[in-house]
Scaffold this motif. Structure first.
Motif, short mmCIF file in Angstrom:
data_model
loop_
_atom_site.label_atom_id
_atom_site.label_comp_id
_atom_site.label_asym_id
_atom_site.label_seq_id
_atom_site.Cartn_x
_atom_site.Cartn_y
_atom_site.Cartn_z
N GLY A 157 0.78 -1.31 -0.05
CA GLY A 157 0.03 0.05 -0.11
C GLY A 157 0.86 1.32 0.17
O GLY A 157 0.50 2.15 -0.56
N GLU A 158 1.91 1.14 0.56
CA GLU A 158 2.77 2.25 0.95
C GLU A 158 3.42 2.65 -0.48
O GLU A 158 3.44 3.88 -1.08
CB GLU A 158 3.89 2.25 1.94
CG GLU A 158 4.82 3.16 2.03
CD GLU A 158 5.77 3.25 3.53
OE1 GLU A 158 6.68 4.15 3.19
OE2 GLU A 158 5.36 2.47 4.19
N GLU A 159 3.92 1.35 -1.20
CA GLU A 159 4.56 1.55 -2.55
C GLU A 159 3.75 2.28 -3.44
O GLU A 159 3.97 3.23 -4.11
CB GLU A 159 5.15 0.22 -3.00
CG GLU A 159 6.25 -0.27 -2.04
CD GLU A 159 6.44 -1.83 -2.52
OE1 GLU A 159 5.80 -2.12 -3.55
OE2 GLU A 159 7.05 -2.59 -1.57
N LEU A 160 2.42 1.60 -3.52
CA LEU A 160 1.33 2.15 -4.46
C LEU A 160 1.30 3.44 -4.34
O LEU A 160 1.06 4.47 -5.29
CB LEU A 160 0.23 1.30 -4.34
CG LEU A 160 0.23 -0.04 -4.89
CD1 LEU A 160 -1.16 -0.92 -4.69
CD2 LEU A 160 0.41 -0.11 -6.38
N CYS A 161 0.90 4.12 -2.99
CA CYS A 161 0.71 5.26 -2.77
C CYS A 161 1.53 6.40 -2.92
O CYS A 161 1.45 7.63 -3.17
CB CYS A 161 0.08 5.65 -1.43
SG CYS A 161 -1.65 4.94 -1.28
N PHE A 181 -4.28 2.00 6.52
CA PHE A 181 -4.53 3.18 6.18
C PHE A 181 -2.84 3.99 6.53
O PHE A 181 -2.66 4.68 6.02
CB PHE A 181 -5.45 3.92 7.01
CG PHE A 181 -5.85 5.11 6.74
CD1 PHE A 181 -6.50 5.55 5.49
CD2 PHE A 181 -5.47 6.40 7.21
CE1 PHE A 181 -6.91 6.70 5.02
CE2 PHE A 181 -5.77 7.68 6.76
CZ PHE A 181 -6.49 7.75 5.67
N HIS A 182 -1.99 3.41 7.51
CA HIS A 182 -1.05 3.94 7.97
C HIS A 182 0.06 3.81 6.70
O HIS A 182 0.83 4.48 6.21
CB HIS A 182 -0.18 3.10 9.07
CG HIS A 182 1.03 3.30 9.39
ND1 HIS A 182 1.63 4.30 10.23
CD2 HIS A 182 2.17 2.58 9.02
CE1 HIS A 182 2.95 4.47 10.28
NE2 HIS A 182 3.25 3.47 9.51
N GLU A 183 -0.07 2.63 6.12
CA GLU A 183 0.97 2.27 5.05
C GLU A 183 0.72 3.31 3.69
O GLU A 183 1.36 4.08 3.12
CB GLU A 183 0.64 0.99 4.35
CG GLU A 183 1.20 -0.23 5.11
CD GLU A 183 1.26 -1.47 4.37
OE1 GLU A 183 0.86 -1.42 2.91
OE2 GLU A 183 1.77 -2.52 4.76
N LYS A 190 5.20 10.70 0.85
CA LYS A 190 6.46 10.57 0.43
C LYS A 190 6.50 10.97 -0.96
O LYS A 190 7.42 11.15 -1.54
CB LYS A 190 7.21 9.36 0.58
CG LYS A 190 7.36 8.69 2.03
CD LYS A 190 7.87 7.35 1.92
CE LYS A 190 8.25 6.93 3.24
NZ LYS A 190 8.89 5.38 3.23
N ARG A 191 5.39 11.07 -1.55
CA ARG A 191 5.09 11.81 -2.86
C ARG A 191 5.49 13.21 -3.20
O ARG A 191 5.94 14.09 -2.28
CB ARG A 191 3.68 11.91 -3.46
CG ARG A 191 2.88 10.39 -3.54
CD ARG A 191 1.42 10.63 -3.90
NE ARG A 191 1.14 11.23 -5.24
CZ ARG A 191 1.23 10.22 -6.17
NH1 ARG A 191 0.88 8.93 -6.01
NH2 ARG A 191 0.90 10.85 -7.30
N TYR A 252 5.67 8.42 9.09
CA TYR A 252 4.59 9.36 9.16
C TYR A 252 3.37 8.72 10.10
O TYR A 252 3.29 7.59 10.01
CB TYR A 252 4.21 9.89 8.07
CG TYR A 252 4.92 10.75 7.44
CD1 TYR A 252 5.11 12.15 7.45
CD2 TYR A 252 5.98 10.18 6.19
CE1 TYR A 252 6.25 12.76 6.78
CE2 TYR A 252 6.83 10.83 5.69
CZ TYR A 252 7.00 12.11 5.78
OH TYR A 252 7.93 12.88 5.05
N SER A 253 2.68 9.45 10.71
CA SER A 253 1.71 9.01 11.77
C SER A 253 0.25 9.71 11.58
O SER A 253 0.63 11.16 11.57
CB SER A 253 2.06 8.85 13.16
OG SER A 253 0.98 8.68 14.13
#
Length: 432
Positions: A157-161, A181-183, A190-191, A252-253
């Protein structure tokens, strides 16, 4: 030099007095010369995983085969979800905001025509696929185009977003619990573009930890979240940027950060996975309570008025919340707002079982902040530097050894002390 001293790892780092790079360059710096003791192979492996955000989390649905989504979702008549009409008068939208949004909310309304759903097919005892397909059917029934992307592994999820194009997408929906959601939040933050403020994220609750869905809509029902997404009201919320000087990394949180006994319970529970979900957390909590440990730490912070303060004391627990509620509606941070530029920090100085039980009982109405051994502060930024114990005694000499302790961030066992958390006000747009 003795063998003991030769095996120490020494590091220099500082947490700047300024809140921006320019201020840090101009202002004074708080330097620390900290010694880190050698660790066992198991401790080093756990530390490495935590720094990469790969430590299994008891609150991440996809990592826990014993987890089930909230019971509310099971009997919810999702198929009858309809678009909610909030009108076109922005002056009326504040009335529709959750209580933890500061007014004026500066809400923006979208005409939602196309959504993308990121979901884990294995989440919630493999209910993720079912929830995703149900959500897709409802959106399409209401004239909304849907793109589905299954999450294949932890971190996907993090990679995709972080990397996917969101051109032509009105809302990115994250189906799962707080861990999912955290991911997605971390990827969005990071975008390099401005997607995080233009294409909002939305929660489709499907986990055991759905505290953020509860915060935004007052419900963990899938139907409620779908209807709010179709309504299209969005606001920009605060995000915590957590910096780890040990390896110069960030995470990030959007929810909470736990240190001390609050995170140690989760670490201990991970070692007891063979016991089953419910009993292992109870057992872990009892074990940590019996230890009754406190840790000497330096807490440095900037309060809501811009005043800087520093304290050195012994603490058993730190809970820092961006949101007000937690499981079953507990008011962990009763004064917290999602867009006020502050994080609410709860520091507990007592480690007595009776005192901690009292804190837990008072979580439900938010009166724990009135206890004399609880320090409650609203901060623009704060840092924690805990120190090692030797033979069960807290070290208080001038050159102590820093304790590298795993943190619980948004329900994920991720990152280690020391750290600094800085609030990035209104830095992510979400559906409310």
């Amino acid at each position: 030099m003795s063998e003991e001293k030769e095996t120490k790892r020494h590091r220099f780092f500082h947490f700047g007095r300024g809140e921006t790079d320019a201020e840090r360059e101009k202002g004074h710096h708080h330097h620390f010369h900290l010694k880190f003791s050698n660790k066992t192979k198991e401790e080093e492996e756990q530390r490495a995983l935590a720094m990469k955000g790969m430590t299994p989390s008891p609150f991440t649905l996809e990592n826990d085969p014993d987890s089930y989504p909230d019971d509310e979702n099971q009997d919810d008549d999702v198929s009858n979800s309809t678009r909610l009409d909030c009108g076109d008068d922005p002056s009326k939208w504040d009335e529709l905001m959750p209580e933890t949004i500061v007014r004026p909310a500066e809400a923006v309304k979208l005409n939602v025509k196309r959504v993308r759903i990121l979901y884990n097919p294995q989440s919630g005892a493999k209910k993720g696929e079912e929830f995703a397909q149900t959500s897709k059917a409802v959106f399409e029934k209401n004239g909304i185009e849907v793109e589905m992307i299954p999450l294949e592994r932890k971190g996907h999820g993090e990679e995709l977003c972080e990397t996917m194009s969101v051109e032509g997408i009105d809302v990115v929906c994250c189906l799962g619990g707080d861990g999912t959601f955290h991911e997605c939040v971390n990827g969005y933050m990071k975008r390099k573009d401005e997607a995080r403020l233009k294409v909002p994220l939305a929660v489709l609750p499907g986990g055991t930890g759905n505290s953020f869905a509860l915060e935004l809509s007052g419900s963990t029902k899938l139907r409620t979240s779908i209807e709010h997404i179709m309504r299209g009201l969005t606001v920009a919320i605060d995000i915590g940027e957590i910096y780890f000087p040990t390896d110069n990394s960030k995470t990030y949180s959007f929810n909470s950060l736990h240190w001390g006994m609050a995170s140690k319970v989760n670490v201990t529970a991970e070692k007891l996975r063979w016991m089953g979900k419910a009993i292992r957390y109870t057992t872990a909590a009892v074990l940590e309570l019996m230890k009754g440990e406190k840790t000497l730490a330096i807490i440095e912070a900037v309060d809501k008025d811009g005043n800087r303060f520093e304290t050195k004391d012994e603490f058993s627990v730190c809970i820092a919340n961006l949101i007000q509620t937690a499981a079953k509606g507990m008011k962990i941070a009763p004064d917290a707002k999602l867009n006020d530029g502050l994080i609410d920090v709860i520091l507990i100085k007592s480690s007595k079982t009776t005192d901690l039980a009292q804190v837990f009982r008072k979580f439900y109405d938010g009166t724990h902040t009135e206890l004399d051994f609880v320090d409650y502060r609203q901060c623009k930024s704060f840092s924690i530097i805990p120190f090692q114990k030797e033979d069960g005694t807290v070290q208080k000499e001038d050159d102590p050894e820093v304790a590298e302790e795993i943190l619980d961030i948004d329900g994920e066992l991720k990152g280690i002390t020391p750290f600094k958390c800085t609030i990035l006000q209104k830095s992510l747009r979400v559906i409310v």
